[in-house]
Design an enzyme around this catalytic site. Structure first.
Site, PDB file in Angstrom:
ATOM      1  N   ASP A   1       0.820  -1.205   0.000  1.00  0.00           N
ATOM      2  CA  ASP A   1       0.000   0.000   0.000  1.00  0.00           C
ATOM      3  C   ASP A   1       0.858   1.262   0.000  1.00  0.00           C
ATOM      4  O   ASP A   1       0.453   2.298  -0.521  1.00  0.00           O
ATOM      5  CB  ASP A   1      -0.937  -0.005   1.202  1.00  0.00           C
ATOM      6  CG  ASP A   1      -2.116  -0.962   1.015  1.00  0.00           C
ATOM      7  OD1 ASP A   1      -2.262  -1.503  -0.107  1.00  0.00           O
ATOM      8  OD2 ASP A   1      -2.876  -1.166   1.973  1.00  0.00           O
ATOM      9  N   GLY A   2       2.062   1.192   0.592  1.00  0.00           N
ATOM     10  CA  GLY A   2       2.962   2.346   0.556  1.00  0.00           C
ATOM     11  C   GLY A   2       3.360   2.709  -0.860  1.00  0.00           C
ATOM     12  O   GLY A   2       3.425   3.893  -1.221  1.00  0.00           O
TER      13      GLY A   2
ATOM     14  N   ASN B   1      -4.805   8.544   2.248  1.00  0.00           N
ATOM     15  CA  ASN B   1      -5.082   7.831   3.494  1.00  0.00           C
ATOM     16  C   ASN B   1      -5.429   8.764   4.646  1.00  0.00           C
ATOM     17  O   ASN B   1      -6.549   8.758   5.135  1.00  0.00           O
ATOM     18  CB  ASN B   1      -3.896   6.949   3.892  1.00  0.00           C
ATOM     19  CG  ASN B   1      -4.021   5.530   3.392  1.00  0.00           C
ATOM     20  OD1 ASN B   1      -4.937   5.206   2.642  1.00  0.00           O
ATOM     21  ND2 ASN B   1      -3.100   4.685   3.785  1.00  0.00           N
TER      22      ASN B   1
END
Length: 296
Positions: free
Chosen positions: A76-77, A149
């Site tokens: 996800d990074g 996010n």
């Protein structure tokens, strides 16, 4: 069939995943796609993975690029990095999970061939994900001021809490005495906010979450808001400075600066295979309904 243009971004710390990278490139070139690769990832592919790439492959050295689709290879990074590079261009992003959990990058390397086939057949959906925008009362954020996010304010001193005064839509909400406060989107609700007890929010629910980090008061609880509100944060700290984290990109900030967080003027478009759903991802990634005693 028109030629498709792909931009590829990837994690540069996983040389063991070379076979997946090679397979992806082979699948795309078999369909005569035009491919451009992020310069840092391209160097990693050639120097560390030792993959031989065809001549004429494009190189992405900045954010001025165009593509029909972006492919993120990592966790996800890596996806968040790709989303930052895409910015407001609204290019759909396909996440291939080369890491562990992966809520954004939830397609496995084993599904590569089937996924590319579905992409060319148009047999996929695109989720529109809300983005947060951060502004300062004085000056501007040092880094990219948009977050898919979360935006978080965090203490710098290891021993003392910070005081975070919160206004929502111009109305005073509360003042948190805590190690920090996370303002997250539904996308970010399964990230940092989840690890400190925040609520999981369904993508597309038009909500934001406020979750304190290690609050001093037991009555301090997470709260869910509509995403059309404007949030103002005023922070007081013993050393007069605190950290601001925008999707994990941290910078120092002085307590004389007020922070404003609101919905950004653009969305991030996330590619989903047919049959994928948020609830299915939750069950799989968080192992809901699984009896772990079966493996004991």
């Amino acid at each position: 069939m028109h030629t498709k243009h792909f931009a590829i971004f990837g994690n540069t710390f996983q040389p063991a995943k070379a076979s997946a990278v090679q397979e992806l490139l082979s699948l795309l070139y078999a369909r005569q796609a035009e491919v451009a690769v992020d310069a840092r990832f391209l160097k990693f592919i050639t120097d560390t993975m030792h993959l031989r790439l065809p001549a004429g492959i494009g190189v992405i050295s900045g954010n001025d690029f165009h593509a029909d689709m972006v492919i993120s290879m990592g966790g996800d990074g890596t996806f968040l990095e790709a989303a930052m590079r895409v910015g407001s261009k609204e290019i759909p992003i396909l996440g291939i999970n080369m890491g562990r959990l992966g809520f954004l990058s939830d397609i496995t390397p084993a599904e590569l061939a089937a996924t590319i086939e579905q992409v060319y057949a148009g047999d996929y959906s695109v989720d529109e994900r809300r983005v947060l925008q951060l502004t300062y009362s004085k000056g501007t954020p040092e880094g990219y001021p948009f977050a898919l996010n979360e935006v978080a304010v965090l203490k710098r001193d290891v021993s003392s809490m910070i005081s975070i005064r919160v206004e929502v839509g111009g109305e005073y909400l509360t003042t948190y005495q805590a190690d920090g406060l996370i303002v997250c989107t539904p996308t970010g609700s399964t990230g940092y906010a989840l690890s400190v007890g925040g609520p999981i929010m369904q993508p597309g629910s038009h909500t934001l979450g406020l979750t304190p980090v290690a609050p001093h008061s037991l009555t301090a609880r997470p709260i869910t808001l509509t995403d059309d509100v404007v949030i103002r944060l005023d922070v007081a700290a013993r050393n007069h400075r605190f950290l601001v984290s925008v999707d994990g990109r941290s910078e120092k900030c002085d307590e004389s600066v007020s922070l404003t967080i609101q919905r950004a003027p653009y969305t991030v478009r996330v590619v989903k295979r047919r049959g994928q759903s948020f609830f299915r991802t939750l069950r799989t990634k968080l192992m809901w309904g699984s009896d772990l005693r079966e493996n004991m």
